[in-house]
Design a protein around this motif. Structure first.
Motif, mmCIF file in Angstrom:
data_model
loop_
_atom_site.group_PDB
_atom_site.id
_atom_site.type_symbol
_atom_site.label_atom_id
_atom_site.label_comp_id
_atom_site.label_asym_id
_atom_site.label_seq_id
_atom_site.Cartn_x
_atom_site.Cartn_y
_atom_site.Cartn_z
ATOM 1 N N PHE A 1 1.149 -1.036 -0.177
ATOM 2 C CA PHE A 1 -0.458 -0.083 0.149
ATOM 3 C C PHE A 1 1.204 1.162 0.278
ATOM 4 N N ASP A 2 1.878 1.098 0.717
ATOM 5 C CA ASP A 2 3.019 2.444 0.880
ATOM 6 C C ASP A 2 4.081 2.004 0.863
ATOM 7 N N ILE A 3 4.963 3.128 0.947
ATOM 8 C CA ILE A 3 6.469 2.317 0.660
ATOM 9 C C ILE A 3 7.173 3.667 1.082
ATOM 10 N N GLY A 4 8.076 3.668 1.868
ATOM 11 C CA GLY A 4 9.146 4.526 2.874
ATOM 12 C C GLY A 4 10.294 4.579 1.548
ATOM 13 N N ALA A 5 11.653 5.478 2.137
ATOM 14 C CA ALA A 5 12.890 5.394 2.219
ATOM 15 C C ALA A 5 13.278 4.042 3.009
ATOM 16 N N ASP A 6 12.749 3.773 3.887
ATOM 17 C CA ASP A 6 13.141 2.113 4.308
ATOM 18 C C ASP A 6 12.565 1.129 4.725
ATOM 19 N N TRP A 7 11.453 0.799 4.470
ATOM 20 C CA TRP A 7 9.813 0.477 4.694
ATOM 21 C C TRP A 7 9.200 -0.009 3.633
ATOM 22 N N ILE A 8 8.314 -0.564 3.628
ATOM 23 C CA ILE A 8 7.053 -0.933 2.658
ATOM 24 C C ILE A 8 6.543 -1.456 3.512
ATOM 25 N N LEU A 9 4.990 -0.938 3.801
ATOM 26 C CA LEU A 9 3.855 -0.934 4.381
ATOM 27 C C LEU A 9 2.401 -1.974 3.796
ATOM 28 N N GLY A 10 1.906 -2.878 4.086
ATOM 29 C CA GLY A 10 0.772 -3.834 3.575
ATOM 30 C C GLY A 10 0.059 -4.529 4.727
ATOM 31 N N VAL A 11 -0.661 -5.473 3.935
ATOM 32 C CA VAL A 11 -1.592 -6.187 3.976
ATOM 33 C C VAL A 11 -1.312 -7.629 3.834
ATOM 34 N N TRP A 12 -1.200 -8.242 4.428
ATOM 35 C CA TRP A 12 -1.265 -9.957 4.548
ATOM 36 C C TRP A 12 -2.508 -10.271 4.858
ATOM 37 N N ARG A 13 -2.526 -11.364 4.226
ATOM 38 C CA ARG A 13 -3.743 -12.507 5.214
ATOM 39 C C ARG A 13 -2.781 -13.351 4.893
ATOM 40 N N ASP A 14 -3.823 -14.380 6.042
ATOM 41 C CA ASP A 14 -3.182 -15.602 6.014
ATOM 42 C C ASP A 14 -4.215 -16.557 5.703
ATOM 43 N N ASP A 15 -4.102 -17.529 5.857
ATOM 44 C CA ASP A 15 -4.412 -18.513 5.316
ATOM 45 C C ASP A 15 -6.766 -19.161 5.453
ATOM 46 N N PHE A 16 -7.247 -17.857 5.961
ATOM 47 C CA PHE A 16 -8.252 -17.859 6.606
ATOM 48 C C PHE A 16 -8.859 -16.292 6.386
ATOM 49 N N ASP A 17 -7.616 -15.745 4.998
ATOM 50 C CA ASP A 17 -8.079 -14.459 4.528
ATOM 51 C C ASP A 17 -8.111 -13.598 5.592
ATOM 52 N N VAL A 18 -7.831 -13.823 6.823
ATOM 53 C CA VAL A 18 -7.650 -12.788 7.894
ATOM 54 C C VAL A 18 -6.986 -11.482 7.871
ATOM 55 N N GLU A 19 -7.330 -10.012 7.958
ATOM 56 C CA GLU A 19 -5.757 -9.929 6.736
ATOM 57 C C GLU A 19 -5.017 -8.968 8.386
ATOM 58 N N ARG A 20 -3.827 -8.538 8.306
ATOM 59 C CA ARG A 20 -3.028 -8.165 9.072
ATOM 60 C C ARG A 20 -1.725 -7.086 8.687
ATOM 61 N N VAL A 21 -1.728 -5.793 9.000
ATOM 62 C CA VAL A 21 -1.122 -4.393 8.444
ATOM 63 C C VAL A 21 0.151 -4.890 8.842
ATOM 64 N N ARG A 22 0.933 -5.116 8.102
ATOM 65 C CA ARG A 22 2.581 -6.056 7.882
ATOM 66 C C ARG A 22 3.795 -4.222 7.698
ATOM 67 N N LEU A 23 4.717 -3.980 8.319
ATOM 68 C CA LEU A 23 5.308 -3.434 7.803
ATOM 69 C C LEU A 23 7.045 -4.075 7.889
ATOM 70 N N TYR A 24 7.762 -4.020 6.681
ATOM 71 C CA TYR A 24 8.820 -5.030 6.425
ATOM 72 C C TYR A 24 9.510 -3.412 5.667
ATOM 73 N N LEU B 1 12.858 -1.947 4.727
ATOM 74 C CA LEU B 1 14.189 -2.691 3.454
ATOM 75 C C LEU B 1 15.273 -2.040 3.249
ATOM 76 N N ARG B 2 16.208 -2.377 3.217
ATOM 77 C CA ARG B 2 17.846 -2.832 3.408
ATOM 78 C C ARG B 2 18.355 -2.227 2.233
ATOM 79 N N LYS B 3 19.071 -0.760 1.947
ATOM 80 C CA LYS B 3 19.085 -0.886 0.587
ATOM 81 C C LYS B 3 21.027 -1.296 1.054
ATOM 82 N N ASP B 4 21.601 -1.697 0.055
ATOM 83 C CA ASP B 4 23.163 -1.575 0.104
ATOM 84 C C ASP B 4 23.509 -0.949 -0.845
#
Length: 137
Positions: free
Chosen positions: A108-131, A133-136
């Protein structure tokens, strides 16, 4: 393109195979048939088999611009459970990197060192996740 519709740049990748394969078609048919009652599947399959199929798939599925002005181009993914390859282009239109996001994750959104979105589990339950980003380099 700018806000007023002025073209600033065209970004393209060479040698990207966009052909629709027989496997692509069969998967689409099977996915559609899975939601149809058993007594209607034979007729539905005949209808689906008779349909015209495009020779190519879309070149991309989503476009996003991150907080630093880089263009993120997500591959076309007709099935939400499939992982998506994202290609990142700098402001000059040069390919910087490519990365896969996790299966069932929608960006859904991307910053300088992160990526934000929604992940769905096997039961289609949505969870917000923030990962992070490592820039080499």
């Amino acid at each position: 393109m700018s806000a007023d519709g002025t073209l600033h740049r065209i970004v393209r990748l060479a040698d990207v195979d966009l052909r629709v394969t027989r496997d692509d078609i069969e998967r689409a048919v099977e996915e559609r048939l899975a939601s149809v009652p058993a007594e209607r599947r034979t007729r539905m399959r005949a209808q689906l088999d008779a349909m015209d199929v495009p020779a190519t798939r879309p070149a991309y599925g989503r476009l996003l611009v991150d907080s630093e002005g880089a263009l993120w181009v997500g591959d076309y993914a007709p099935y939400p459970e499939d992982p998506v390859l994202w290609r990142v282009f700098d402001a000059g239109g040069r390919l910087v990197t490519a990365l896969d996001v996790p299966e069932r994750f929608r960006v859904f959104d991307i910053g300088a060192d992160w990526i934000l979105g929604v992940w769905r589990d096997d039961f289609d339950v949505e969870r917000v996740r923030l990962y992070r980003l490592r820039k080499d380099g």
